[in-house]
Design an enzyme around this catalytic site. Structure first.
Site, PDB file in Angstrom:
ATOM      1  N   THR A 109       0.873  -1.174   0.000  1.00  0.00           N
ATOM      2  CA  THR A 109       0.000   0.000   0.000  1.00  0.00           C
ATOM      3  C   THR A 109       0.906   1.219   0.000  1.00  0.00           C
ATOM      4  OG1 THR A 109      -1.813  -1.119   1.140  1.00  0.00           O
ATOM      5  CG2 THR A 109      -1.773   1.279   1.246  1.00  0.00           C
ATOM      6  N   LYS A 184      -7.282   1.560  -3.377  1.00  0.00           N
ATOM      7  CA  LYS A 184      -6.974   1.186  -1.993  1.00  0.00           C
ATOM      8  C   LYS A 184      -7.193   2.374  -1.063  1.00  0.00           C
ATOM      9  CE  LYS A 184      -5.598  -1.202   1.550  1.00  0.00           C
ATOM     10  NZ  LYS A 184      -4.310  -1.893   1.694  1.00  0.00           N
ATOM     11  N   LYS A 252      -0.146   5.353   8.389  1.00  0.00           N
ATOM     12  CA  LYS A 252       0.629   5.520   7.160  1.00  0.00           C
ATOM     13  C   LYS A 252      -0.306   5.593   5.965  1.00  0.00           C
ATOM     14  CE  LYS A 252       2.025   2.158   4.856  1.00  0.00           C
ATOM     15  NZ  LYS A 252       1.603   1.391   3.640  1.00  0.00           N
TER      16      LYS A 252
END
Length: 307
Positions: A109, A184, A252
């Site tokens: 990711t 995502k 994050k």
């Protein structure tokens, strides 16, 4: 049964490399080995790669370049943009060891920008790069039930999809390079809001004296139903937060979402607020708790105010 995939010439390929053996990559690479593929693994901590080989067979490489050498497909799952660049670029990076026409599929990711950057570099070297972040958490990786969102050329996607199917329940091409990462981000924005709402609901119900496992069973059959409720609701009630995806990693991811939102001019007021709440969880010592620990934050803040 092994699902075959092919080189650009149409030849069957069985040798693959997997870079990064964290909580996601370790079982994902394991599914490939169990499917009968010849897997070479690389991990920054070499002992972890040796552990994987002892469990699944195959080979452990000292560098990404060594792992990628001779592989018909290279896959990766690391931590962030910088980690990704470190295993792809440079003298010991995977691109240096890959033969022309070989696809590199990245499950990290990361930002859409780094996906586009590496896709451009790959194209200049005669390689193919596909961003393919995953959803489903550690349990999804272990059970081979991940959802994979892909960005890249359609022909490359069709070639690699059978391999990704060894650890996924759904593999979908969203668009060109970077589109997988953007999808995502949409996923994480949804998750952040749902977990906060579920946390508030559970905290409210408990303070109101309700039997919350029973309540969750009831409302889980109606309009409030969600994956988070089904899979995390009762563990949140019990105060268990050692499942799935850690708060550090969620922050994050949300940082990537917020940065991209600023770039394109999208408002993310709820996501930004939930990101701050996860910051509170970190401050309170819950860095490695599962993302469902937002309910713990509410309990902790109330206990501190009562004390």
């Amino acid at each position: 049964m092994t699902q075959s995939f092919t080189s650009p010439s149409g030849a069957a390929v069985r040798r693959v490399a997997f870079l990064g053996l964290g909580v996601m990559g370790y079982p994902m690479a394991g599914h490939l080995a169990r499917a009968g593929l010849d897997v070479t693994v690389y991990n920054r901590t070499f002992a972890k790669a040796e552990q994987w080989v002892a469990q699944y067979g195959g080979r452990a490489a000292r560098t990404p370049r060594e792992a990628a050498g001779g592989a018909g497909l290279v896959l990766a799952c690391v931590g962030n943009d910088d980690d990704l660049r470190s295993i792809v670029l440079g003298e010991h990076g995977a691109f240096e060891g890959m033969e022309k026409g070989t696809p590199f599929v990245d499950h990290t990711t990361a930002s859409a920008n780094v996906a586009r950057e590496l896709a451009q570099i790959a194209a200049g070297r005669g390689l193919a790069f596909m961003d393919a972040p995953v959803s489903g958490g550690e349990s999804g990786a272990q059970n081979g039930k991940l959802t994979i969102m892909c960005g890249g050329a359609a022909d490359v996607f069709e070639r690699v999809r059978p391999v990704l199917g060894h650890y996924a329940a759904a593999v979908t091409r969203i668009g060109e390079a970077g589109a997988g990462q953007l999808a995502k981000m949409v996923n994480q924005i949804c998750v952040a809001g749902m977990v906060q709402a579920l946390s508030e609901a559970i905290n409210f119900g408990q303070l109101a004296g309700l039997d919350m496992p029973l309540v969750l069973d009831v409302i889980g059959k109606g309009a409030a139903a969600s994956w988070q409720m089904d899979n995390r609701g009762k563990t949140m009630v019990d105060g268990k937060f050692d499942y799935g995806f850690a708060v550090d990693w969620m922050r994050k991811d949300l940082g990537i979402c917020i940065d991209e939102a600023k770039r394109i001019g999208a408002a993310l007021p709820v996501t930004a607020l939930v990101d701050q709440f996860y910051g509170d969880v970190q401050t309170l010592g819950g860095n490695r708790f599962d993302t469902s620990s937002l309910v713990w934050r509410l309990r902790k803040l109330r206990a501190d105010s009562d004390g």
